[in-house]
Design a protein around this motif. Structure first.
Motif, mmCIF file in Angstrom:
data_model
loop_
_atom_site.group_PDB
_atom_site.id
_atom_site.type_symbol
_atom_site.label_atom_id
_atom_site.label_comp_id
_atom_site.label_asym_id
_atom_site.label_seq_id
_atom_site.Cartn_x
_atom_site.Cartn_y
_atom_site.Cartn_z
ATOM 1 N N LEU A 205 -11.982 -0.850 0.521
ATOM 2 C CA LEU A 205 -11.709 -0.238 -0.784
ATOM 3 C C LEU A 205 -12.333 1.146 -0.942
ATOM 4 C CD1 LEU A 205 -11.891 -3.344 -3.150
ATOM 5 C CD2 LEU A 205 -9.855 -2.146 -2.299
ATOM 6 N N HIS B 150 -3.822 3.476 0.353
ATOM 7 C CA HIS B 150 -4.161 3.111 -1.017
ATOM 8 C C HIS B 150 -3.477 1.794 -1.339
ATOM 9 C CE1 HIS B 150 -5.784 7.155 -1.504
ATOM 10 N NE2 HIS B 150 -4.755 7.512 -0.742
ATOM 11 N N PHE B 151 -4.278 0.784 -1.629
ATOM 12 C CA PHE B 151 -3.758 -0.556 -1.868
ATOM 13 C C PHE B 151 -3.062 -0.617 -3.216
ATOM 14 C CE2 PHE B 151 -7.540 -0.786 0.849
ATOM 15 C CZ PHE B 151 -6.911 -1.165 2.015
ATOM 16 N N ALA B 152 -1.980 -1.380 -3.283
ATOM 17 C CA ALA B 152 -1.146 -1.438 -4.488
ATOM 18 C C ALA B 152 -0.841 -2.889 -4.834
ATOM 19 C CB ALA B 152 0.162 -0.676 -4.255
ATOM 20 N N TYR C 239 -10.072 2.841 10.735
ATOM 21 C CA TYR C 239 -9.436 1.914 9.780
ATOM 22 C C TYR C 239 -8.923 0.673 10.514
ATOM 23 C CZ TYR C 239 -5.834 0.119 6.626
ATOM 24 O OH TYR C 239 -5.044 -0.693 5.849
ATOM 25 N N ASP D 149 -6.244 7.536 3.835
ATOM 26 C CA ASP D 149 -4.959 7.687 3.151
ATOM 27 C C ASP D 149 -4.168 6.375 3.163
ATOM 28 O OD1 ASP D 149 -2.928 8.839 1.649
ATOM 29 O OD2 ASP D 149 -1.917 9.697 3.397
ATOM 30 N N HIS E 105 0.692 5.755 1.076
ATOM 31 C CA HIS E 105 -0.014 6.911 1.610
ATOM 32 C C HIS E 105 0.344 8.095 0.716
ATOM 33 C CE1 HIS E 105 -0.459 4.301 5.050
ATOM 34 N NE2 HIS E 105 0.859 4.158 5.076
ATOM 35 N N THR E 106 -0.618 8.928 0.395
ATOM 36 C CA THR E 106 -0.333 10.064 -0.476
ATOM 37 C C THR E 106 0.159 11.284 0.299
ATOM 38 O OG1 THR E 106 -2.632 10.824 -0.383
ATOM 39 C CG2 THR E 106 -2.027 9.350 -2.205
ATOM 40 N N GLU F 141 -12.841 3.281 1.230
ATOM 41 C CA GLU F 141 -12.334 4.170 2.281
ATOM 42 C C GLU F 141 -10.867 4.559 2.094
ATOM 43 O OE1 GLU F 141 -14.356 5.383 4.443
ATOM 44 O OE2 GLU F 141 -16.064 4.072 4.096
ATOM 45 N N GLN F 142 -10.283 4.227 0.950
ATOM 46 C CA GLN F 142 -8.853 4.484 0.753
ATOM 47 C C GLN F 142 -8.494 5.960 0.889
ATOM 48 O OE1 GLN F 142 -6.806 1.715 -2.200
ATOM 49 N NE2 GLN F 142 -8.935 1.678 -2.925
ATOM 50 N N ASP F 143 -9.278 6.841 0.313
ATOM 51 C CA ASP F 143 -8.984 8.277 0.413
ATOM 52 C C ASP F 143 -9.178 8.784 1.837
ATOM 53 O OD1 ASP F 143 -8.271 8.632 -2.254
ATOM 54 O OD2 ASP F 143 -10.337 9.044 -2.872
ATOM 55 N N HIS G 76 0.854 -1.182 0.000
ATOM 56 C CA HIS G 76 0.000 0.000 0.000
ATOM 57 C C HIS G 76 0.896 1.240 0.000
ATOM 58 C CE1 HIS G 76 1.137 -0.365 4.213
ATOM 59 N NE2 HIS G 76 0.793 0.910 4.368
#
Length: 165
Positions: free
Chosen positions: A143, A152-154, A125, A150, A62-63, A145-147, A60
């Motif tokens: 899925l 984000h699954f990769a 979370y 923060d 984080h932005t 709730e990613q934003d 994952h």
């Protein structure tokens, strides 16, 4: 958690045993220390205990936040890009907003302090991860709730490859 006034500011105090504990399936748990709100968004912190060889987080990123890990006991494995890094007790790892994953090393338990900066409200979370671990919620329930959190699954071909060696 106590919030006291000192130095003209609010100071957060979390005493031993005061943190909310979210149990995980492998015998580990999240110890929710402080979320972003009480720190004014400067950081959030939790303590994560992991059973032998248990995954802590799949790949994952984080932005907005960097993540700091301090290994309190045991040994951890971190996927940093495509590289696997092993970190024993006393190791500090700081991950910028890039793809990463982590878990306890094979046949070893781990205890790690995790700090995110800037802080994000993420306790819900971790609670949802606990519900997923107890099979009270579906894994894909995070899925949408990613934003919000923060997280984000990769995709990463490297993580399953190194974790199943």
């Amino acid at each position: 958690m106590d919030v006291i006034s000192a130095y003209g500011h609010d100071v957060v105090v979390v005493r031993e045993g005061a943190a909310e504990v979210v149990e995980l399936a492998h015998g580990g748990a999240f110890h929710l220390l402080v979320d972003g709100g009480p720190t004014g968004g400067t950081f959030s912190a939790n303590r994560l205990t992991l059973g032998e060889g248990a995954d802590g987080a799949k790949p994952h990123f984080h932005t907005a936040s960097s993540e700091l890990f301090y290994v309190l006991a045991g040994e951890m494995e971190f996927l940093l890009g495509e590289r696997l890094v092993t970190a024993a007790r006393g190791s500090l790892i700081v991950v910028p907003p890039r793809v990463h994953a982590f878990g306890a090393a094979p046949d070893v338990t781990a205890d790690v302090l995790v700090i995110m900066a800037p802080g994000v409200e993420r306790f819900e979370y971790f609670r949802q991860l606990g519900r997923i671990a107890q099979e009270l919620a579906a894994p894909d329930s995070l899925l949408p709730e990613q934003d919000r959190f923060d997280v984000h699954f990769a995709d990463s071909a490297a993580w399953p490859r190194v974790r199943t060696r």
